[in-house]
Scaffold this motif. Structure first.
Motif, PDB file in Angstrom:
ATOM      1  N   PRO A  57       0.862  -1.227   0.036  1.00 45.77           N
ATOM      2  CA  PRO A  57       0.059  -0.059   0.043  1.00 45.77           C
ATOM      3  C   PRO A  57       0.958   1.326  -0.052  1.00 45.77           C
ATOM      4  O   PRO A  57       1.918   1.378   0.634  1.00 45.77           O
ATOM      5  CB  PRO A  57      -0.764  -0.057   1.260  1.00 45.77           C
ATOM      6  N   ALA A  58       0.495   2.166  -0.579  1.00 46.18           N
ATOM      7  CA  ALA A  58       1.117   3.289  -0.746  1.00 46.18           C
ATOM      8  C   ALA A  58       0.219   4.674  -1.038  1.00 46.18           C
ATOM      9  O   ALA A  58      -0.936   4.510  -1.743  1.00 46.18           O
ATOM     10  CB  ALA A  58       2.044   3.616  -1.751  1.00 46.18           C
ATOM     11  N   ASN A  71      -2.555   3.962  -4.483  1.00 44.78           N
ATOM     12  CA  ASN A  71      -2.635   2.752  -5.159  1.00 44.78           C
ATOM     13  C   ASN A  71      -3.706   1.963  -4.922  1.00 44.78           C
ATOM     14  O   ASN A  71      -4.345   1.829  -3.805  1.00 44.78           O
ATOM     15  CB  ASN A  71      -1.178   2.122  -5.330  1.00 44.78           C
ATOM     16  N   ASP A  72      -3.799   0.879  -5.599  1.00 49.75           N
ATOM     17  CA  ASP A  72      -4.826  -0.281  -5.360  1.00 49.75           C
ATOM     18  C   ASP A  72      -4.633  -1.164  -4.028  1.00 49.75           C
ATOM     19  O   ASP A  72      -5.633  -1.392  -3.502  1.00 49.75           O
ATOM     20  CB  ASP A  72      -4.959  -1.155  -6.586  1.00 49.75           C
ATOM     21  N   ALA A  73      -3.392  -1.334  -3.720  1.00 48.81           N
ATOM     22  CA  ALA A  73      -3.101  -2.080  -2.761  1.00 48.81           C
ATOM     23  C   ALA A  73      -3.564  -1.321  -1.329  1.00 48.81           C
ATOM     24  O   ALA A  73      -3.421  -2.061  -0.399  1.00 48.81           O
ATOM     25  CB  ALA A  73      -1.643  -2.407  -2.603  1.00 48.81           C
ATOM     26  N   PHE A  74      -3.618   0.067  -1.495  1.00 49.28           N
ATOM     27  CA  PHE A  74      -4.164   0.538  -0.043  1.00 49.28           C
ATOM     28  C   PHE A  74      -5.660   0.015   0.471  1.00 49.28           C
ATOM     29  O   PHE A  74      -5.955   0.309   1.283  1.00 49.28           O
ATOM     30  CB  PHE A  74      -4.348   2.089  -0.479  1.00 49.28           C
ATOM     31  N   THR A 172       6.641   2.197   7.986  1.00 50.99           N
ATOM     32  CA  THR A 172       6.006   3.191   6.824  1.00 50.99           C
ATOM     33  C   THR A 172       7.349   4.006   6.616  1.00 50.99           C
ATOM     34  O   THR A 172       8.177   4.398   7.427  1.00 50.99           O
ATOM     35  CB  THR A 172       5.228   4.062   7.315  1.00 50.99           C
ATOM     36  N   THR A 173       7.462   4.599   5.259  1.00 52.90           N
ATOM     37  CA  THR A 173       8.451   5.619   4.997  1.00 52.90           C
ATOM     38  C   THR A 173       7.720   6.765   4.445  1.00 52.90           C
ATOM     39  O   THR A 173       6.779   6.497   3.915  1.00 52.90           O
ATOM     40  CB  THR A 173       9.249   4.887   3.972  1.00 52.90           C
ATOM     41  N   ALA A 192       4.472   5.037   2.349  1.00 51.86           N
ATOM     42  CA  ALA A 192       4.490   3.888   1.892  1.00 51.86           C
ATOM     43  C   ALA A 192       4.612   2.757   2.990  1.00 51.86           C
ATOM     44  O   ALA A 192       5.310   3.097   3.951  1.00 51.86           O
ATOM     45  CB  ALA A 192       5.903   3.401   0.835  1.00 51.86           C
ATOM     46  N   PHE A 193       3.570   1.942   2.873  1.00 55.08           N
ATOM     47  CA  PHE A 193       3.344   0.663   4.013  1.00 55.08           C
ATOM     48  C   PHE A 193       4.304  -0.705   3.483  1.00 55.08           C
ATOM     49  O   PHE A 193       3.510  -1.160   2.570  1.00 55.08           O
ATOM     50  CB  PHE A 193       1.977   0.719   4.386  1.00 55.08           C
TER      51      PHE A 193
END
Length: 207
Positions: A57-58, A71-74, A172-173, A192-193
């Motif tokens: 996720p980001a 993004n879709d992963a979130f 996270t960054t 970003a996770f």
């Protein structure tokens, strides 16, 4: 001279404009709307970065913590979140800490909540923002008391998140456009996770 002093003190661009106005000069740094055609190259770059982080996720947020892009992963993080919290403008801190949001699925909620609140307080100390102050007050009222000590070991506070795939442990960054000369771009933050262990990486890679 105002600009040189502001650069040396690393004053944010928005506040540099305020200083210039106070000194009797016109603002030097534009603030372009995110939807403006002139921002197309930046939007394209952000989209590429977000896609590049998948399957992790980001997101990108603005100075108020409102969601600009994801993004879709979130979706693995926002699953089960009350629909009203996802109506734009979406406050990401509220999505995480509100009882109707991600909060019930966070295993180390107290530690994570104060990590978020401390980051918000540090941000508003650097760049005063009444809206952020109001958000801090709202969220402080709904989180547990601050833990007496760390409940984790390591170099960062992890996000321990229960999901439909299983327990995820994420770190996270934060990334910014360091050389931006537009206020809008300078205030964007990409978060970003990333997986903190092999189990989480495997779970995030499930199609």
């Amino acid at each position: 001279m105002v600009i040189r002093l502001a650069e040396s003190l690393e004053v944010p661009l928005r506040e540099r404009n305020v200083l210039l106005l106070s000194a009797g000069y016109a603002p030097a740094y534009p603030r372009t709307d995110w939807a403006d055609p002139a921002m197309a190259p930046v939007r394209t770059a952000v989209e590429q970065i977000l896609r590049g982080h998948e399957p992790y996720p980001a997101i990108v947020v603005d100075r108020d913590g409102d969601l600009v892009a994801a993004n879709d992963a979130f979706a693995v993080i926002t699953e089960g979140v009350a629909p009203e919290l996802l109506v734009p403008p979406v406050s990401v801190p509220r999505v995480f800490l509100d009882p109707r949001g991600v909060a019930p699925r966070i295993g180390n909620f107290a530690a994570w909540a104060w990590h978020v609140l401390d980051a918000l307080r540090a941000q508003t100390a650097r760049t005063p923002n009444a809206r952020t102050d109001e958000l801090i007050a709202e969220l402080t009222a709904v989180v547990p008391e601050r833990p007496t000590g760390p409940d984790h070991l390591g170099f960062a506070v992890p996000l321990q998140l229960d999901s439909a795939r299983g327990r995820l442990t994420l770190i996270t960054t934060l990334t910014q456009f360091a050389t931006a000369v537009d206020v809008t771009v300078a205030e964007l933050r990409l978060e970003a996770f990333l997986p903190a262990d092999a189990a989480t990486e495997s779970l995030l890679r499930i199609p």
